[in-house]
Design a protein around this motif. Structure first.
Motif, PDB file in Angstrom:
ATOM      1  N   HIS A  39       0.590  -1.328   0.634  1.00 54.13           N
ATOM      2  CA  HIS A  39       0.099  -0.454   0.046  1.00 54.13           C
ATOM      3  C   HIS A  39       0.534   1.048   0.274  1.00 54.13           C
ATOM      4  N   GLU A  40       1.981   1.044  -0.507  1.00 52.46           N
ATOM      5  CA  GLU A  40       2.914   2.258   0.004  1.00 52.46           C
ATOM      6  C   GLU A  40       2.352   3.841  -1.166  1.00 52.46           C
ATOM      7  N   LEU A  41       1.885   3.185  -1.785  1.00 53.02           N
ATOM      8  CA  LEU A  41       0.940   4.109  -3.681  1.00 53.02           C
ATOM      9  C   LEU A  41      -0.240   4.371  -2.492  1.00 53.02           C
ATOM     10  N   THR A  42      -0.999   4.436  -1.846  1.00 47.96           N
ATOM     11  CA  THR A  42      -2.424   4.631  -1.292  1.00 47.96           C
ATOM     12  C   THR A  42      -2.084   5.761  -0.177  1.00 47.96           C
ATOM     13  N   LEU A  43      -3.077   6.911  -1.061  1.00 50.00           N
ATOM     14  CA  LEU A  43      -3.173   7.972   0.426  1.00 50.00           C
ATOM     15  C   LEU A  43      -4.590   8.261   0.165  1.00 50.00           C
ATOM     16  N   ILE A  44      -4.897   8.428   1.658  1.00 50.72           N
ATOM     17  CA  ILE A  44      -6.694   8.575   2.278  1.00 50.72           C
ATOM     18  C   ILE A  44      -6.157  10.099   3.242  1.00 50.72           C
ATOM     19  N   GLY A  45      -7.323  10.218   2.414  1.00 45.26           N
ATOM     20  CA  GLY A  45      -7.012  11.574   3.160  1.00 45.26           C
ATOM     21  C   GLY A  45      -8.568  12.333   2.841  1.00 45.26           C
ATOM     22  N   ARG A  46      -8.752  13.559   3.504  1.00 47.37           N
ATOM     23  CA  ARG A  46     -10.092  14.407   4.485  1.00 47.37           C
ATOM     24  C   ARG A  46     -10.574  15.113   3.359  1.00 47.37           C
ATOM     25  N   VAL A  47     -11.551  15.914   2.273  1.00 51.26           N
ATOM     26  CA  VAL A  47     -11.394  16.917   1.627  1.00 51.26           C
ATOM     27  C   VAL A  47     -12.043  18.163   3.274  1.00 51.26           C
ATOM     28  N   THR A  48     -11.001  19.249   3.008  1.00 55.54           N
ATOM     29  CA  THR A  48     -11.435  20.226   4.229  1.00 55.54           C
ATOM     30  C   THR A  48     -12.124  20.806   3.993  1.00 55.54           C
ATOM     31  N   ASN A  49     -13.058  21.013   3.132  1.00 54.05           N
ATOM     32  CA  ASN A  49     -13.942  22.037   2.453  1.00 54.05           C
ATOM     33  C   ASN A  49     -14.813  22.041   1.861  1.00 54.05           C
ATOM     34  N   MET A  58     -11.970  16.072  -7.102  1.00 49.15           N
ATOM     35  CA  MET A  58     -10.388  16.092  -6.496  1.00 49.15           C
ATOM     36  C   MET A  58      -9.807  14.977  -7.796  1.00 49.15           C
ATOM     37  N   PHE A  59     -10.131  13.700  -8.395  1.00 49.98           N
ATOM     38  CA  PHE A  59      -9.493  12.445  -8.400  1.00 49.98           C
ATOM     39  C   PHE A  59      -8.409  13.169  -9.777  1.00 49.98           C
ATOM     40  N   PRO A  60      -9.506  13.448 -10.709  1.00 48.23           N
ATOM     41  CA  PRO A  60      -9.037  14.047 -12.234  1.00 48.23           C
ATOM     42  C   PRO A  60      -7.800  15.173 -11.882  1.00 48.23           C
ATOM     43  N   TYR A  61      -8.293  15.987 -10.267  1.00 48.86           N
ATOM     44  CA  TYR A  61      -7.366  17.799 -10.366  1.00 48.86           C
ATOM     45  C   TYR A  61      -5.987  16.440 -10.004  1.00 48.86           C
ATOM     46  N   GLY A  70      -0.596   6.032 -16.441  1.00 47.19           N
ATOM     47  CA  GLY A  70      -0.648   4.324 -15.694  1.00 47.19           C
ATOM     48  C   GLY A  70      -2.487   4.781 -15.483  1.00 47.19           C
ATOM     49  N   ASN A  71      -3.004   4.199 -15.001  1.00 43.77           N
ATOM     50  CA  ASN A  71      -3.601   3.934 -13.986  1.00 43.77           C
ATOM     51  C   ASN A  71      -3.861   4.626 -12.751  1.00 43.77           C
ATOM     52  N   ALA A  72      -5.234   5.190 -12.011  1.00 47.78           N
ATOM     53  CA  ALA A  72      -4.576   5.583 -11.121  1.00 47.78           C
ATOM     54  C   ALA A  72      -6.417   5.351 -10.833  1.00 47.78           C
ATOM     55  N   VAL A  73      -6.767   5.225  -9.289  1.00 47.57           N
ATOM     56  CA  VAL A  73      -8.023   4.769  -9.141  1.00 47.57           C
ATOM     57  C   VAL A  73      -8.346   5.524  -7.770  1.00 47.57           C
ATOM     58  N   GLY A  74      -9.611   6.507  -7.939  1.00 42.16           N
ATOM     59  CA  GLY A  74      -9.833   6.698  -6.756  1.00 42.16           C
ATOM     60  C   GLY A  74     -11.403   6.670  -6.285  1.00 42.16           C
ATOM     61  N   SER A  75     -11.171   6.110  -4.495  1.00 39.20           N
ATOM     62  CA  SER A  75     -12.950   5.695  -3.816  1.00 39.20           C
ATOM     63  C   SER A  75     -13.170   6.751  -3.324  1.00 39.20           C
ATOM     64  N   ASP A  76     -14.219   7.234  -2.708  1.00 40.21           N
ATOM     65  CA  ASP A  76     -14.900   8.146  -1.786  1.00 40.21           C
ATOM     66  C   ASP A  76     -15.333   7.218  -0.905  1.00 40.21           C
ATOM     67  N   MET A  77     -14.967   7.476   0.338  1.00 42.22           N
ATOM     68  CA  MET A  77     -14.799   6.701   1.375  1.00 42.22           C
ATOM     69  C   MET A  77     -16.035   7.052   2.275  1.00 42.22           C
ATOM     70  N   ARG A  79     -17.981  10.769   4.566  1.00 47.90           N
ATOM     71  CA  ARG A  79     -17.944  11.369   5.536  1.00 47.90           C
ATOM     72  C   ARG A  79     -16.892  12.135   5.211  1.00 47.90           C
ATOM     73  N   ASP A  80     -16.560  12.617   3.480  1.00 48.50           N
ATOM     74  CA  ASP A  80     -15.675  13.645   3.166  1.00 48.50           C
ATOM     75  C   ASP A  80     -14.634  12.743   2.981  1.00 48.50           C
ATOM     76  N   CYS A  81     -14.199  11.874   3.165  1.00 46.82           N
ATOM     77  CA  CYS A  81     -12.986  11.123   3.541  1.00 46.82           C
ATOM     78  C   CYS A  81     -12.423  10.253   1.680  1.00 46.82           C
ATOM     79  N   PHE A  82     -10.961  10.422   1.776  1.00 44.33           N
ATOM     80  CA  PHE A  82     -11.066   9.886   0.232  1.00 44.33           C
ATOM     81  C   PHE A  82     -10.307   8.729   0.412  1.00 44.33           C
ATOM     82  N   GLN A  83      -9.960   7.747  -0.738  1.00 47.29           N
ATOM     83  CA  GLN A  83      -8.601   6.899  -0.936  1.00 47.29           C
ATOM     84  C   GLN A  83      -8.084   7.283  -2.140  1.00 47.29           C
ATOM     85  N   PHE A  84      -6.950   7.785  -2.732  1.00 46.78           N
ATOM     86  CA  PHE A  84      -6.515   7.095  -4.009  1.00 46.78           C
ATOM     87  C   PHE A  84      -5.424   6.823  -3.890  1.00 46.78           C
TER      88      PHE A  84
END
Length: 84
Positions: A39-49, A58-61, A70-77, A79-84
């Protein structure tokens, strides 16, 4: 005339029965190197606003900003959280 009630009669005397001491539980040593590598290339974050930042934009940005190829996958978790 009233008689004054003692601390012992009120139940406020010294405690005779003490709870047994808590036993500490030690977690076993865990080797997480394979999980970190996986999971070294996994980012978990939260939208602050969330009123101004939209999750679907957010993902295309992030792909453009980081110049990913290459392939990049983002998912909405939720409660304003995401995994990319």
């Amino acid at each position: 005339m009233r008689r004054q009630i003692s601390w012992d009669e009120k139940g406020k005397g010294k405690m005779v029965d003490q709870a047994p001491p808590r036993i500490r539980v030690k977690a076993p040593n865990l080797d997480t190197t394979t999980l970190v590598k996986k999971h070294e290339l996994t980012l978990i974050g939260r939208v602050t606003n969330p009123q101004e930042q939209q999750m679907r934009k957010m993902f295309p940005y992030l792909i453009r900003k980081w110049k990913l190829k290459g392939n990049a996958v983002g998912s909405d978790m939720g409660r304003d959280c995401f995994q990319f």
